[in-house]
Design an enzyme around this catalytic site. Structure first.
Site, PDB file in Angstrom:
ATOM      1  N   GLY A  82       0.814  -1.215   0.000  1.00 48.61           N
ATOM      2  CA  GLY A  82       0.000   0.000   0.000  1.00 48.61           C
ATOM      3  C   GLY A  82       0.841   1.257   0.000  1.00 48.61           C
ATOM      4  O   GLY A  82       1.982   1.268  -0.493  1.00 48.61           O
TER       5      GLY A  82
ATOM      6  N   ASP B 111      -8.346  -1.119   1.326  1.00 48.11           N
ATOM      7  CA  ASP B 111      -8.930   0.189   1.658  1.00 48.11           C
ATOM      8  C   ASP B 111      -9.204   1.040   0.411  1.00 48.11           C
ATOM      9  O   ASP B 111      -9.945   2.002   0.477  1.00 48.11           O
ATOM     10  CB  ASP B 111      -7.990   0.983   2.581  1.00 48.11           C
ATOM     11  CG  ASP B 111      -7.932   0.397   3.978  1.00 48.11           C
ATOM     12  OD1 ASP B 111      -8.594  -0.627   4.204  1.00 48.11           O
ATOM     13  OD2 ASP B 111      -7.224   0.958   4.833  1.00 48.11           O
TER      14      ASP B 111
ATOM     15  N   GLY C 172     -10.860   0.267   7.033  1.00 44.26           N
ATOM     16  CA  GLY C 172     -10.842   1.565   6.358  1.00 44.26           C
ATOM     17  C   GLY C 172     -10.315   2.595   7.325  1.00 44.26           C
ATOM     18  O   GLY C 172     -11.049   3.241   8.041  1.00 44.26           O
TER      19      GLY C 172
ATOM     20  N   ARG D  66     -10.263  -9.740   4.317  1.00 43.13           N
ATOM     21  CA  ARG D  66      -9.029  -9.560   3.541  1.00 43.13           C
ATOM     22  C   ARG D  66      -8.171 -10.825   3.446  1.00 43.13           C
ATOM     23  O   ARG D  66      -7.183 -10.845   2.727  1.00 43.13           O
ATOM     24  CB  ARG D  66      -8.207  -8.402   4.092  1.00 43.13           C
ATOM     25  CG  ARG D  66      -7.571  -8.673   5.432  1.00 43.13           C
ATOM     26  CD  ARG D  66      -6.661  -7.524   5.854  1.00 43.13           C
ATOM     27  NE  ARG D  66      -5.719  -7.991   6.845  1.00 43.13           N
ATOM     28  CZ  ARG D  66      -4.941  -7.221   7.571  1.00 43.13           C
ATOM     29  NH1 ARG D  66      -5.003  -5.908   7.421  1.00 43.13           N
ATOM     30  NH2 ARG D  66      -4.100  -7.716   8.429  1.00 43.13           N
TER      31      ARG D  66
END
Ligand SMILES: Nc1ncnc2c1ncn2[C@@H]1O[C@H](COP(=O)(O)OP(=O)(O)O)[C@@H](O)[C@H]1O
Ligand SMILES: O=P(O)(O)OC[C@H]1O[C@](O)(COP(=O)(O)O)[C@@H](O)[C@@H]1O
Ligand SMILES: [Mg+2]
Length: 595
Positions: free
Chosen positions: A274, A305, A349, A458
């Site tokens: 990420g 996210d 999130g 996830r």
């Protein structure tokens, strides 16, 4: 582009009583308008930014200059230029590609007599091929979701580099040692990307391919050995979730990672992660440049996210949303089957509410969706609790979906950080559960069921759409490295695959735009990006903003609205006759009047 024009066209959110002012920073004048939704007996509240005239504040663009568009585009081209190893190693040699393109023939009448031979038709991507970054031509800054550069919302083409195999490659496959590393939290599709990178590298003819175990830590922990990878090893890895290589947060210094890269003889590094991982990848790329070593560092953005800028979506997001719906459905069934039932679902999130918003929209079973981008009140006449009471009284049950980053103002701040330096958030789900139970204990009780499916959404295997996305991203990552690019990441942009320079996609987290057309969409009629789904008021109550200003206002309660507004936003004026507000809402030195 956002970083060039922060002032104009930015969407605004009307602050609630608990709103943080930094969510509402914009310059110029603002016109507020309410639209009475007669069918539904509720109102929608919108804010529109009227762009100021003259140069955009802070953007450095002089709009009076007749050549401003050209200058803007030039600057854009420079910013989105993708770094190449020849920038620092000018004598790097190129070779004809070893990637086979037999099937990549063009479809054109020109070739009605038959396609040219492979020698004539190369079928590769040309370095000058570009993809349009923004595809909507907004007629005015008042259009929903408008992103404008100047006050007229002029159309300025913004092109980014097209991904794919090039005719010339800058590495001899037999001299390549490629490494793959997966960092940060898990995400559906990691194995799919690993698999496709390995397969594509083998198609080019690479023999030395390794996995670095457990993220960046694998570069420094002595007890962690490289994992040799081949098509045989990865053949079926996409059939399960997780990462074949393992993941981690934290890890060694960038210079230690680059030392390790040199010791191991790695000259292609594929980094799946990420925003944090990409910051690391860019720093590794910079360090390699500083040392003048020929290493291609290519990222593939991973995060459920969906908080990476400029791309349509990141891989794993779709799957996470799909999985989150299962939890929502369970919460709905529990709440619906119980006497005065309330279901709460907490979803991931950190700073972006995409998962919570999309899962709520898709499920059609959520009454209240709380995301970090939209502040809300819990207590008080216009708070979540009061609305839950209303829902229990009118429809008998309710379901709340909260993103983990929502409502952090209510929770005690610890300043704790994880190993990567990310703030450890308070648990909004547990807090909501506690406050809801407490509130209803005194007023007739409620059967509260809390579901936290955090890791379940996830750790699963990628769905079909993510599987395809991962496959194409993985292929293009390898094409980018062989073509000599470094410090880049691969993304999908308006359905086409592109390369971005890493800094452009991690300059800030991508967040939900509560004003975008997608979120305003009437298509899904049960929940919008809001907070309420008020089915017993002859329809639903849709407000894009905080509940303070709309949902709990009964029909015709103009005085309530006016007094609330004057209390919280004294600069706004309310015209009770036509339901219009106007006023200047500006900050700092940049104040501009309505043109
Ligand atoms: N600014 C940075 N510079 C270098 N490395 C970083 C930076 N931020 C994070 N990292 C490293 O990137 C890895 C993943 O970061 P993290 O924030 O945990 O996950 P993600 O990449 O999913 O956002 C960690 O090993 C962390 O140490
Ligand atoms: O418990 P962990 O592993 O730190 O993961 C939690 C985090 O993972 C995420 O889902 C994704 O974060 P990253 O993209 O940084 O991995 C965040 O929303 C969440 O805060
Ligand atoms: Mg992150």
């Amino acid at each position: 582009m956002e970083s060039l024009s922060p002032a104009i066209g930015q969407k605004a959110i009307l602050p609630s009583t608990t709103a943080r002012s930094d969510r509402n920073l914009f310059f110029g004048s603002v016109r507020l308008r309410t639209v009475r939704n007669i069918d539904r007996g509720c109102r929608r509240l919108r804010i529109r930014v009227q762009a100021g005239n003259g140069a955009a504040a802070g953007a450095g663009i002089e709009f009076s200059d007749p050549d401003w568009k050209l200058k803007y585009q030039r600057e854009f081209e420079t910013r989105f230029n993708i770094p190449h190893i020849t920038d620092v190693i000018p004598d790097a040699v190129s070779y004809p590609s070893t990637f086979c393109l037999k099937m990549r023939t063009p479809v054109s009448e020109e070739f009605a007599e038959g396609y040219p031979s492979d020698e004539k038709w190369h079928g590769y991507i040309n370095n000058n091929d570009r993809v349009l970054l923004k595809v909507i031509n907004y007629s005015s800054p008042s259009s929903a979701g408008a992103e404008c550069i100047d006050s007229n919302c002029s159309w300025v083409e913004q092109w980014v580099h097209r991904a794919g195999p090039r005719e010339k490659i800058f590495f001899k496959p037999e001299e390549v040692k490629a490494a793959i590393v997966t960092c940060g939290g898990l995400c559906p599709g990691l194995n799919d990307v690993i698999r496709q990178i390995v397969i594509t590298l083998e198609i080019y003819g690479v023999k030395q391919i390794v996995g670095i175990p457990f993220g960046y830590r694998g570069f420094s922990e002595k007890d962690l050995d490289e994992m040799p990878l081949s098509r045989k090893v990865v053949q079926n890895v996409h059939l399960s979730g997780g990462s074949l290589l393992g993941v981690s947060r934290g890890g060694p210094k960038v210079s230690d990672i680059v030392d390790s890269i040199q010791e191991r003889g790695i000259n292609m590094l594929f980094v799946l992660g990420g925003n944090g991982t990409h910051a690391g990848a860019n720093a590794i790329h910079d360090e390699c440049r500083k040392r003048h070593i020929k290493v291609a560092v290519v990222g593939v953005p991973k995060t459920i996210d969906n908080d990476i800028m400029l791309m349509d979506k990141t891989f794993g997001f779709d799957t996470a949303v799909e999985e989150a719906q299962r939890a929502i459905n369970s919460a709905y069934i529990e709440a619906h089957s119980a006497y005065r039932g309330i279901g709460i679902v907490k979803l991931m999130g950190r700073s972006s509410g995409f998962i919570a918003m999309q899962a709520s929209l898709a499920s059609g079973q959520i009454d209240i969706c709380l995301i970090p981008e939209v502040p809300f009140n819990l207590h008080g006449p216009h708070g979540v609790l009061r609305h839950l009471k209303y829902l229990l009284e009118t429809k008998g049950s309710a379901v709340v979906c909260a993103a983990e980053g929502a409502g952090q103002d209510f929770l005690e701040k610890t300043n704790a950080k994880d190993a990567s330096g990310n703030a450890v958030l308070g648990d909004i789900g547990v807090y909501l559960q506690h406050e809801i139970k407490k509130y209803f204990k005194e007023i007739g009780g409620a059967d509260v069921k809390y579901i936290d499916p955090t890791y379940m959404i996830r750790a699963c295997r990628a769905n079909a759409s993510d599987g395809i996305l991962c496959t194409v991203l993985g292929q293009n990552a390898v094409h980018g490295a062989f073509s000599g690019y470094s410090g880049i990441t691969v993304g999908i942009c308006n359905t086409h695959y592109v390369y971005f320079p890493i800094p452009e996609v991690i300059s800030k987290p991508r967040v939900v735009d509560p004003n975008s057309q997608a979120n305003l969409s009437e298509k899904n009629s049960s929940t919008e990006l809001v907070t309420f789904n008020n089915q017993n008021q002859g329809g639903r109550c849709e407000t894009l903003y905080a509940i303070d200003f709309a949902c709990n206002l009964e029909n015709g309660a103009d005085e309530d609205f006016e007094s609330l507004l004057s209390e919280q936003e004294p600069e706004y004026k309310y015209d009770g006759v036509v339901g219009e507000f106007s006023g200047n809402y500006s900050i700092g030195e940049q104040e501009e009047d309505d043109p």
